[in-house]
Motif scaffolding. Structure first.
Motif, PDB file in Angstrom:
ATOM      1  N   MET A   1       0.839  -1.199   0.000  1.00 35.64           N
ATOM      2  CA  MET A   1       0.000   0.000   0.000  1.00 35.64           C
ATOM      3  C   MET A   1       0.875   1.250   0.000  1.00 35.64           C
ATOM      4  N   GLN A   2       0.427   2.265  -0.726  1.00 29.82           N
ATOM      5  CA  GLN A   2       1.093   3.561  -0.696  1.00 29.82           C
ATOM      6  C   GLN A   2       0.293   4.486   0.209  1.00 29.82           C
ATOM      7  N   ALA A   3       0.964   5.106   1.175  1.00 27.23           N
ATOM      8  CA  ALA A   3       0.296   6.019   2.096  1.00 27.23           C
ATOM      9  C   ALA A   3       0.637   7.455   1.729  1.00 27.23           C
ATOM     10  N   TYR A   4      -0.393   8.263   1.498  1.00 25.64           N
ATOM     11  CA  TYR A   4      -0.212   9.692   1.288  1.00 25.64           C
ATOM     12  C   TYR A   4      -0.562  10.397   2.592  1.00 25.64           C
ATOM     13  N   SER A   5       0.220  11.383   2.977  1.00 25.29           N
ATOM     14  CA  SER A   5      -0.041  12.127   4.205  1.00 25.29           C
ATOM     15  C   SER A   5       0.001  13.617   3.891  1.00 25.29           C
ATOM     16  N   TYR A   6      -1.172  14.244   3.902  1.00 23.39           N
ATOM     17  CA  TYR A   6      -1.287  15.653   3.551  1.00 23.39           C
ATOM     18  C   TYR A   6      -1.652  16.475   4.788  1.00 23.39           C
ATOM     19  N   VAL A   7      -1.141  17.696   4.854  1.00 22.83           N
ATOM     20  CA  VAL A   7      -1.474  18.581   5.962  1.00 22.83           C
ATOM     21  C   VAL A   7      -2.960  18.907   5.948  1.00 22.83           C
ATOM     22  N   ARG A   8      -3.516  19.066   4.747  1.00 26.49           N
ATOM     23  CA  ARG A   8      -4.942  19.345   4.577  1.00 26.49           C
ATOM     24  C   ARG A   8      -5.299  19.056   3.123  1.00 26.49           C
ATOM     25  N   PRO A   9      -6.562  18.976   2.775  1.00 30.29           N
ATOM     26  CA  PRO A   9      -6.923  18.678   1.388  1.00 30.29           C
ATOM     27  C   PRO A   9      -6.550  19.823   0.450  1.00 30.29           C
ATOM     28  N   SER A  10      -6.219  19.472  -0.785  1.00 33.86           N
ATOM     29  CA  SER A  10      -6.083  20.490  -1.824  1.00 33.86           C
ATOM     30  C   SER A  10      -7.450  21.121  -2.069  1.00 33.86           C
ATOM     31  N   ALA A  11      -7.448  22.410  -2.442  1.00 37.20           N
ATOM     32  CA  ALA A  11      -8.731  23.090  -2.622  1.00 37.20           C
ATOM     33  C   ALA A  11      -8.543  24.353  -3.444  1.00 37.20           C
ATOM     34  N   ILE A  12      -9.651  24.815  -4.022  1.00 39.00           N
ATOM     35  CA  ILE A  12      -9.714  26.152  -4.607  1.00 39.00           C
ATOM     36  C   ILE A  12     -10.552  27.007  -3.667  1.00 39.00           C
ATOM     37  N   VAL A  13      -9.950  28.043  -3.129  1.00 38.21           N
ATOM     38  CA  VAL A  13     -10.637  28.970  -2.232  1.00 38.21           C
ATOM     39  C   VAL A  13     -10.541  30.356  -2.849  1.00 38.21           C
ATOM     40  N   GLY A  14     -11.672  30.888  -3.279  1.00 35.22           N
ATOM     41  CA  GLY A  14     -11.636  32.147  -4.012  1.00 35.22           C
ATOM     42  C   GLY A  14     -10.925  31.934  -5.330  1.00 35.22           C
ATOM     43  N   ASP A  15      -9.859  32.701  -5.552  1.00 34.37           N
ATOM     44  CA  ASP A  15      -9.084  32.527  -6.778  1.00 34.37           C
ATOM     45  C   ASP A  15      -7.741  31.863  -6.498  1.00 34.37           C
ATOM     46  N   HIS A  16      -7.647  31.115  -5.400  1.00 37.01           N
ATOM     47  CA  HIS A  16      -6.407  30.445  -5.023  1.00 37.01           C
ATOM     48  C   HIS A  16      -6.567  28.930  -5.169  1.00 37.01           C
ATOM     49  N   LEU A  17      -5.734  28.320  -6.009  1.00 38.97           N
ATOM     50  CA  LEU A  17      -5.654  26.871  -6.136  1.00 38.97           C
ATOM     51  C   LEU A  17      -4.454  26.405  -5.332  1.00 38.97           C
ATOM     52  N   GLY A  18      -4.715  25.706  -4.256  1.00 45.67           N
ATOM     53  CA  GLY A  18      -3.631  25.232  -3.402  1.00 45.67           C
ATOM     54  C   GLY A  18      -3.517  23.729  -3.442  1.00 45.67           C
ATOM     55  N   ALA A  71     -11.946   4.155  -6.865  1.00 50.91           N
ATOM     56  CA  ALA A  71     -11.796   4.279  -5.418  1.00 50.91           C
ATOM     57  C   ALA A  71     -10.342   4.247  -4.995  1.00 50.91           C
ATOM     58  N   PHE A  72      -9.467   3.671  -5.846  1.00 56.40           N
ATOM     59  CA  PHE A  72      -8.063   3.562  -5.505  1.00 56.40           C
ATOM     60  C   PHE A  72      -7.208   4.401  -6.452  1.00 56.40           C
ATOM     61  N   SER A  73      -7.667   5.593  -6.789  1.00 55.60           N
ATOM     62  CA  SER A  73      -6.913   6.471  -7.672  1.00 55.60           C
ATOM     63  C   SER A  73      -5.612   6.901  -7.014  1.00 55.60           C
ATOM     64  N   ARG A  74      -4.508   6.797  -7.765  1.00 55.96           N
ATOM     65  CA  ARG A  74      -3.219   7.265  -7.252  1.00 55.96           C
ATOM     66  C   ARG A  74      -3.085   8.746  -7.552  1.00 55.96           C
ATOM     67  N   ASP A  75      -2.694   9.503  -6.562  1.00 52.47           N
ATOM     68  CA  ASP A  75      -2.584  10.943  -6.747  1.00 52.47           C
ATOM     69  C   ASP A  75      -1.465  11.275  -7.726  1.00 52.47           C
ATOM     70  N   PRO A  76      -1.639  12.339  -8.514  1.00 54.88           N
ATOM     71  CA  PRO A  76      -0.610  12.716  -9.488  1.00 54.88           C
ATOM     72  C   PRO A  76       0.722  13.053  -8.827  1.00 54.88           C
ATOM     73  N   VAL A  77       1.756  12.945  -9.621  1.00 54.43           N
ATOM     74  CA  VAL A  77       3.109  13.312  -9.214  1.00 54.43           C
ATOM     75  C   VAL A  77       3.435  14.648  -9.867  1.00 54.43           C
ATOM     76  N   PHE A  90      -0.983   8.068 -14.169  1.00 51.78           N
ATOM     77  CA  PHE A  90      -1.025   6.797 -14.883  1.00 51.78           C
ATOM     78  C   PHE A  90      -2.406   6.207 -14.688  1.00 51.78           C
ATOM     79  N   SER A  91      -2.953   5.609 -15.720  1.00 49.10           N
ATOM     80  CA  SER A  91      -4.287   5.023 -15.601  1.00 49.10           C
ATOM     81  C   SER A  91      -4.268   3.819 -14.666  1.00 49.10           C
ATOM     82  N   ALA A  92      -5.431   3.513 -14.104  1.00 50.62           N
ATOM     83  CA  ALA A  92      -5.534   2.381 -13.185  1.00 50.62           C
ATOM     84  C   ALA A  92      -5.187   1.068 -13.864  1.00 50.62           C
ATOM     85  N   CYS A  93      -5.431   0.976 -15.182  1.00 49.85           N
ATOM     86  CA  CYS A  93      -5.133  -0.254 -15.913  1.00 49.85           C
ATOM     87  C   CYS A  93      -3.673  -0.327 -16.341  1.00 49.85           C
ATOM     88  N   GLY A  94      -2.923   0.763 -16.179  1.00 49.02           N
ATOM     89  CA  GLY A  94      -1.496   0.755 -16.496  1.00 49.02           C
ATOM     90  C   GLY A  94      -1.174   0.886 -17.965  1.00 49.02           C
TER      91      GLY A  94
END
Length: 445
Positions: A1-18, A71-77, A90-94
């Motif tokens: 398993m690959q574990a991703y650990s983020y401080v908070r979710p990515s989001a668009i707030v106003g005109d800011h894409l974080g 449900a098991f999408s790998r986050d982009p690099v 990369f697509s789920a089917c590889g």
């Protein structure tokens, strides 16, 4: 398993894409949540559409699609090299690799570091990207400090997804396969739109595309100079980008009498969006075997260590410069880059016809563990199962009998060669024979 650990979710707030980041290596060392860039995207609408297309590829299973596969999408690099941002998925089917390159002309801001990390892409972010309009200003931040929202309890956002070895191997196969491509055809904006919209509607259709003057023509079978397009539906993520397209470029190897991989690149304002397709929808890149011949060399691991120490997230990897700095021949540098590719440390840019440095932020596993054919070939050599004959022939003894190998041509009397005839890389018997030949040559030096 690959574990991703983020401080908070990515989001668009106003005109800011974080974009929130998770782990990775930077020019200044390992980082838990690196920060790479803060500034303005000068072309907001195509950037948002390109990022959404990239996320769609990560969710897709083009071969035998099934409910719940996303449900098991790998986050982009994302890789930051100081001049551009490269987003990869990369697509789920590889079988489909996607990359969005945001060039310097699309970005206006401050670079904090260079390196590679994962970025969080979640459902609310996808919905927000779909709403970005043509005239909307968009501020981009790659790194946790840029986000203006937090979770209510300040907890770290964690995701765990399967990371099959075949998925990681695919990154290696793509860069090796793509490095053998040439530009086969190019269309300007409106011509590109007409061509892509005129392709067969059946997603599983396979066609060949041949350049004719300033146009591209679809033909039913392989012909000289044609590019194979296997599974027309795998180009689906290009269509939402057509309203921004400035040009379409098609890359591929010299066409033969069999299906081949191909690459399709849309030039957008200040950006490039590239899809690389495996030879057939049911074939993931991890099984193509393109890296095996280079990996079979005895000196490759040591050479890769030397070359790897010289990489520092430069915008482009120059083989000649690395050869001068390492004291290795260009051929050995290229083989070393293949070895580094198996660990996700280099990619290949078709538009610039060169490698680029990136460090996939995944748990490292041994090269041979990712390549069972190579592991089996070394086992045959260690068991003294290879007998070299004259005229470039060898006999390899296995539990299933003795296989006759032609070392140079790569043919073998085994079932693998009979089924694939070299189209998916050498079999373990050919690899074993080539390893034995190199060992003999080294012994007489």
């Amino acid at each position: 398993m690959q574990a991703y650990s983020y401080v908070r979710p990515s989001a668009i707030v106003g005109d800011h894409l974080g974009f929130s980041t998770s782990g990775g290596r930077t020019a200044s060392g390992l980082a838990g949540n690196p920060r790479f860039f803060s500034g303005v995207i000068t072309q907001a609408a195509p950037a948002a559409a390109g990022l959404l297309a990239l996320a769609d590829v990560a969710l897709a299973r083009y071969h035998q699609p099934r409910a719940g596969s996303g449900a098991f999408s790998r986050d982009p690099v994302v890789t930051a090299d100081g001049e551009r941002l490269r987003f990869e998925s990369f697509s789920a089917c590889g079988g489909v690799y996607a990359r969005l390159d945001m060039m310097g002309g699309a970005l206006d801001g401050e670079v904090f570091d260079r390196g590679t990390t994962n970025v969080d892409v979640n459902r609310p972010l996808r919905e927000a990207l779909a709403r970005v309009g043509g005239r909307d200003p968009l501020h981009l931040g790659v790194g946790a400090d840029e986000l203006t929202v937090t979770t209510l309890d300040g907890a770290v956002v964690e995701k765990k997804v399967p990371l099959p070895e075949r998925w990681l191997r695919g990154f290696a196969e793509v860069q090796v396969i793509a490095s053998g491509f040439d530009l086969r055809g190019e269309l300007a904006g409106m011509a590109a739109v007409r061509f892509l919209r005129g392709l067969p509607k059946r997603a599983t259709s396979s066609v060949w595309v041949v350049p004719t003057g300033r146009d591209l023509r679809v033909v039913a079978g392989p012909t000289r100079g044609a590019v194979c397009l296997s599974g027309v539906g795998r180009l689906a993520t290009l269509h939402p980008l057509l309203r921004f397209a400035k040009a379409l470029r098609v890359y591929g190897p010299v066409a033969g009498d069999r299906v081949e991989s191909s690459a399709w690149e849309l030039e957008l304002p200040g950006m490039r969006y590239t899809l690389v397709l495996s030879p057939e929808a049911w074939r993931g890149f991890s099984g193509e075997g393109a890296v095996l011949t280079d990996l079979a060399g005895e000196d490759v691991s040591a050479d890769a260590d030397v070359v790897g120490m010289l990489l520092n997230f430069e915008p482009a990897v120059e083989v000649g410069l690395l050869a001068d700095r390492s004291g290795l021949s260009p051929e050995r540098v290229r083989a070393a880059l293949t070895q580094l590719g198996t660990a996700g440390r280099v990619g290949y840019d078709l538009a610039e016809a060169g490698h680029f440095h990136r460090e996939l932020p995944y748990d490292k596993v041994s090269v041979e563990a990712l390549n069972p054919r190579l592991r089996a070939a070394r086992a045959l050599v260690e068991a003294d199962a290879v007998r070299l004959e004259g005229e470039g022939k060898a006999h390899v003894t296995t539990a299933g009998g003795v296989r006759e190998v032609h070392v140079t041509s790569g043919s073998c009397t085994c079932a693998w060669w009979f089924d694939h005839r070299g189209s998916r890389g050498p079999c373990k018997h050919v690899l074993a024979a080539r390893i034995a030949v190199r060992a003999r040559e080294e012994a007489v030096r």
